[in-house]
Structure formats: C-alpha cells, structure tokens
Design a protein around this motif. Structure first.
Motif, PDB file in Angstrom:
ATOM      1  N   ARG A   1       0.893  -1.180  -0.076  1.00 55.57           N
ATOM      2  CA  ARG A   1       0.079   0.119  -0.004  1.00 55.57           C
ATOM      3  C   ARG A   1       0.904   1.239  -0.051  1.00 55.57           C
ATOM      4  O   ARG A   1       0.560   2.243  -0.599  1.00 55.57           O
ATOM      5  N   ASP A   2       1.993   1.183   0.666  1.00 63.64           N
ATOM      6  CA  ASP A   2       2.760   2.442   0.921  1.00 63.64           C
ATOM      7  C   ASP A   2       4.318   1.711   0.304  1.00 63.64           C
ATOM      8  O   ASP A   2       5.326   1.551   1.276  1.00 63.64           O
ATOM      9  N   ALA A   3       4.596   1.879  -0.832  1.00 60.58           N
ATOM     10  CA  ALA A   3       5.846   1.091  -1.486  1.00 60.58           C
ATOM     11  C   ALA A   3       7.130   2.079  -1.012  1.00 60.58           C
ATOM     12  O   ALA A   3       7.974   1.312  -0.592  1.00 60.58           O
ATOM     13  N   PRO A   4       6.858   3.376  -1.054  1.00 64.60           N
ATOM     14  CA  PRO A   4       8.251   3.951  -0.683  1.00 64.60           C
ATOM     15  C   PRO A   4       8.610   3.684   0.735  1.00 64.60           C
ATOM     16  O   PRO A   4       9.738   3.573   1.044  1.00 64.60           O
ATOM     17  N   ALA A   5       7.519   3.602   1.792  1.00 68.20           N
ATOM     18  CA  ALA A   5       7.743   3.239   3.124  1.00 68.20           C
ATOM     19  C   ALA A   5       8.119   1.876   3.143  1.00 68.20           C
ATOM     20  O   ALA A   5       9.211   1.613   3.963  1.00 68.20           O
ATOM     21  N   ALA A   6       7.627   0.826   2.399  1.00 67.82           N
ATOM     22  CA  ALA A   6       8.165  -0.551   2.453  1.00 67.82           C
ATOM     23  C   ALA A   6       9.554  -0.644   2.030  1.00 67.82           C
ATOM     24  O   ALA A   6      10.568  -1.205   2.687  1.00 67.82           O
ATOM     25  N   ILE A   7      10.019   0.256   0.978  1.00 68.50           N
ATOM     26  CA  ILE A   7      11.534   0.231   0.417  1.00 68.50           C
ATOM     27  C   ILE A   7      12.380   0.709   1.647  1.00 68.50           C
ATOM     28  O   ILE A   7      13.381   0.131   1.836  1.00 68.50           O
ATOM     29  N   GLU A   8      12.099   1.754   2.188  1.00 67.16           N
ATOM     30  CA  GLU A   8      12.859   2.303   3.337  1.00 67.16           C
ATOM     31  C   GLU A   8      13.067   1.174   4.337  1.00 67.16           C
ATOM     32  O   GLU A   8      14.175   0.889   4.850  1.00 67.16           O
TER      33      GLU A   8
ATOM     34  N   ARG B   1      13.880   2.307  -9.075  1.00 66.72           N
ATOM     35  CA  ARG B   1      12.597   2.606  -8.747  1.00 66.72           C
ATOM     36  C   ARG B   1      12.132   3.506 -10.021  1.00 66.72           C
ATOM     37  O   ARG B   1      12.668   4.413 -10.116  1.00 66.72           O
ATOM     38  N   TYR B   2      10.850   3.129 -10.087  1.00 65.10           N
ATOM     39  CA  TYR B   2      10.121   3.879 -11.418  1.00 65.10           C
ATOM     40  C   TYR B   2       8.850   4.216 -10.931  1.00 65.10           C
ATOM     41  O   TYR B   2       8.179   3.454 -10.238  1.00 65.10           O
ATOM     42  N   GLY B   3       8.097   5.477 -11.509  1.00 65.73           N
ATOM     43  CA  GLY B   3       6.912   5.911 -10.800  1.00 65.73           C
ATOM     44  C   GLY B   3       7.067   7.422 -10.521  1.00 65.73           C
ATOM     45  O   GLY B   3       8.224   7.794 -10.641  1.00 65.73           O
ATOM     46  N   GLU B   4       5.986   7.939 -10.046  1.00 69.70           N
ATOM     47  CA  GLU B   4       6.009   9.259  -9.716  1.00 69.70           C
ATOM     48  C   GLU B   4       5.378   9.439  -8.356  1.00 69.70           C
ATOM     49  O   GLU B   4       4.172   8.804  -7.955  1.00 69.70           O
ATOM     50  N   GLY B   5       5.945  10.395  -7.579  1.00 72.22           N
ATOM     51  CA  GLY B   5       5.377  10.691  -6.544  1.00 72.22           C
ATOM     52  C   GLY B   5       5.554   9.487  -5.218  1.00 72.22           C
ATOM     53  O   GLY B   5       6.505   8.876  -5.213  1.00 72.22           O
ATOM     54  N   ASP B   6       4.342   9.108  -4.696  1.00 71.10           N
ATOM     55  CA  ASP B   6       4.341   8.207  -4.010  1.00 71.10           C
ATOM     56  C   ASP B   6       3.786   6.836  -4.595  1.00 71.10           C
ATOM     57  O   ASP B   6       3.792   5.592  -3.747  1.00 71.10           O
ATOM     58  N   VAL B   7       3.631   6.915  -5.650  1.00 75.48           N
ATOM     59  CA  VAL B   7       3.221   5.582  -6.572  1.00 75.48           C
ATOM     60  C   VAL B   7       4.473   5.071  -7.194  1.00 75.48           C
ATOM     61  O   VAL B   7       5.319   5.731  -7.741  1.00 75.48           O
ATOM     62  N   VAL B   8       4.893   3.806  -6.760  1.00 75.81           N
ATOM     63  CA  VAL B   8       6.039   3.125  -7.167  1.00 75.81           C
ATOM     64  C   VAL B   8       5.384   2.127  -8.163  1.00 75.81           C
ATOM     65  O   VAL B   8       4.877   1.018  -8.017  1.00 75.81           O
ATOM     66  N   ASP B   9       5.645   2.325  -9.566  1.00 76.22           N
ATOM     67  CA  ASP B   9       5.175   1.419 -10.549  1.00 76.22           C
ATOM     68  C   ASP B   9       6.157   0.079 -10.547  1.00 76.22           C
ATOM     69  O   ASP B   9       5.436  -1.067 -10.648  1.00 76.22           O
ATOM     70  N   HIS B  10       7.348   0.224 -10.268  1.00 75.54           N
ATOM     71  CA  HIS B  10       8.343  -0.832 -10.372  1.00 75.54           C
ATOM     72  C   HIS B  10       9.438  -0.425  -9.650  1.00 75.54           C
ATOM     73  O   HIS B  10      10.295   0.497  -9.741  1.00 75.54           O
ATOM     74  N   ALA B  11       9.948  -1.455  -8.554  1.00 77.07           N
ATOM     75  CA  ALA B  11      11.129  -1.124  -7.877  1.00 77.07           C
ATOM     76  C   ALA B  11      11.799  -2.613  -7.745  1.00 77.07           C
ATOM     77  O   ALA B  11      11.211  -3.349  -7.751  1.00 77.07           O
TER      78      ALA B  11
ATOM     79  N   GLY C   1       5.975  -2.962  -6.004  1.00 77.38           N
ATOM     80  CA  GLY C   1       5.363  -1.850  -6.405  1.00 77.38           C
ATOM     81  C   GLY C   1       4.181  -1.491  -5.358  1.00 77.38           C
ATOM     82  O   GLY C   1       3.908  -2.424  -4.580  1.00 77.38           O
ATOM     83  N   SER C   2       3.586  -0.445  -5.830  1.00 73.55           N
ATOM     84  CA  SER C   2       2.641   0.151  -5.062  1.00 73.55           C
ATOM     85  C   SER C   2       1.429  -0.692  -5.791  1.00 73.55           C
ATOM     86  O   SER C   2       1.357  -1.123  -6.731  1.00 73.55           O
ATOM     87  N   VAL C   3       0.080  -0.769  -4.843  1.00 77.35           N
ATOM     88  CA  VAL C   3      -1.036  -1.447  -5.083  1.00 77.35           C
ATOM     89  C   VAL C   3      -1.746  -0.367  -6.433  1.00 77.35           C
ATOM     90  O   VAL C   3      -1.793   0.733  -6.205  1.00 77.35           O
TER      91      VAL C   3
END
Length: 143
Positions: free
Chosen positions: A25-32, A45-55, A68-70
């Motif tokens: 749900r929160d891919a940036p926080a998960a990555i961290e 990491r690809y995507g914009e803002g809080d949306v991670v299309d693929h990491a 990635g984000s949901v």
C-alpha cells in the motif's frame, strides 16, 4: 522444444532467475524499511510521487525482490497486500535478527537452531509480509 531445454535456456539468461514480487500500500515506506531492517539495496525505482510502478531491491549476496504500489492496472495489484512469505539464505542470522528487531520488524519466531541444521528467525514487515531468514540453503541436488 521440451521443458528441459526451455528451463535450461531460461536459467542461463540471469545470475538469479527467481525474483519474488510483492505489492505494498505504501511502497516508498516499504522500500525504506526493507533496506533499513534487512539490508536490501535499492537498485531501481520507477513511478511518480508516492506511486512506485516498479522497484528492484538487491540482496547483498545476489538476487533480490521486485515490488510496487497497489494499482488496479497491475496484475500484481489484484493480489491482497500482506500475503505470502519470502525466505532468504544468510550467513549471519544473529546479526540480522538484531538489526531487524531494532528497525521495528514484528518478530514471529525468534532466533533458533533447527533440527535440520539451520539457524534463523521469522518476522513480519509493517504491511504484514512474512520474512524468514536462515542458514539453510536448500537440499543438495539429487536429493
């Protein structure tokens, strides 16, 4: 072409042919968290803002995970978050256990020695994915 030829051909294309894929749900926080708690290294990491299309998070010993984000337009987005588990082979379970615990991972099974020769532990990340780390590297081929 039979399945043996296909498998052989595929396995020679990458150093690590199996990469678990997870949705958060929160891919940036998960990555961290995954980098801080377990030692993954963010490689892409690809995507914009809080949306991670693929990491892609690399594991220091080789291989890694993709996440990635949901998203409704993603096949992985059809899976519920916090499902599945990942097992990672490590040489330093005691050190990683302390690191994961300090970073706030929820310990589900503490550090212990198994009767099959492994030493490891199991924990859950903030979104509920279950992570097991241990010294067991799988049965030798032919067994």
């Amino acid at each position: 072409m039979d399945m043996t030829e296909t498998t052989s051909e595929i396995s020679t294309r990458a150093a690590t042919p199996v990469w678990p894929c997870l949705t958060y749900r929160d891919a940036p926080a998960a990555i961290e968290f995954l980098c801080r708690a377990f030692g993954f290294v963010e490689r892409a990491r690809y995507g914009e803002g809080d949306v991670v299309d693929h990491a892609e998070l690399g594991w220091p010993g080789g291989g890694g995970i993709m996440l990635g984000s949901v998203r409704e337009d993603s096949l992985h987005g059809q899976l519920p978050t916090a499902t599945g588990s990942v097992y990672v082979v490590i040489d330093n379970p005691d050190e990683l256990f302390a690191r994961a615990e300090q970073a706030g991972a929820t310990i589900m099974r503490g550090l212990r020695d198994e009767d099959y020769g492994s030493r490891g532990f199991t924990c859950r990340d903030p979104e509920g994915v279950i992570w097991s780390f241990g010294t067991y590297a799988g049965a030798p081929e032919g067994e």
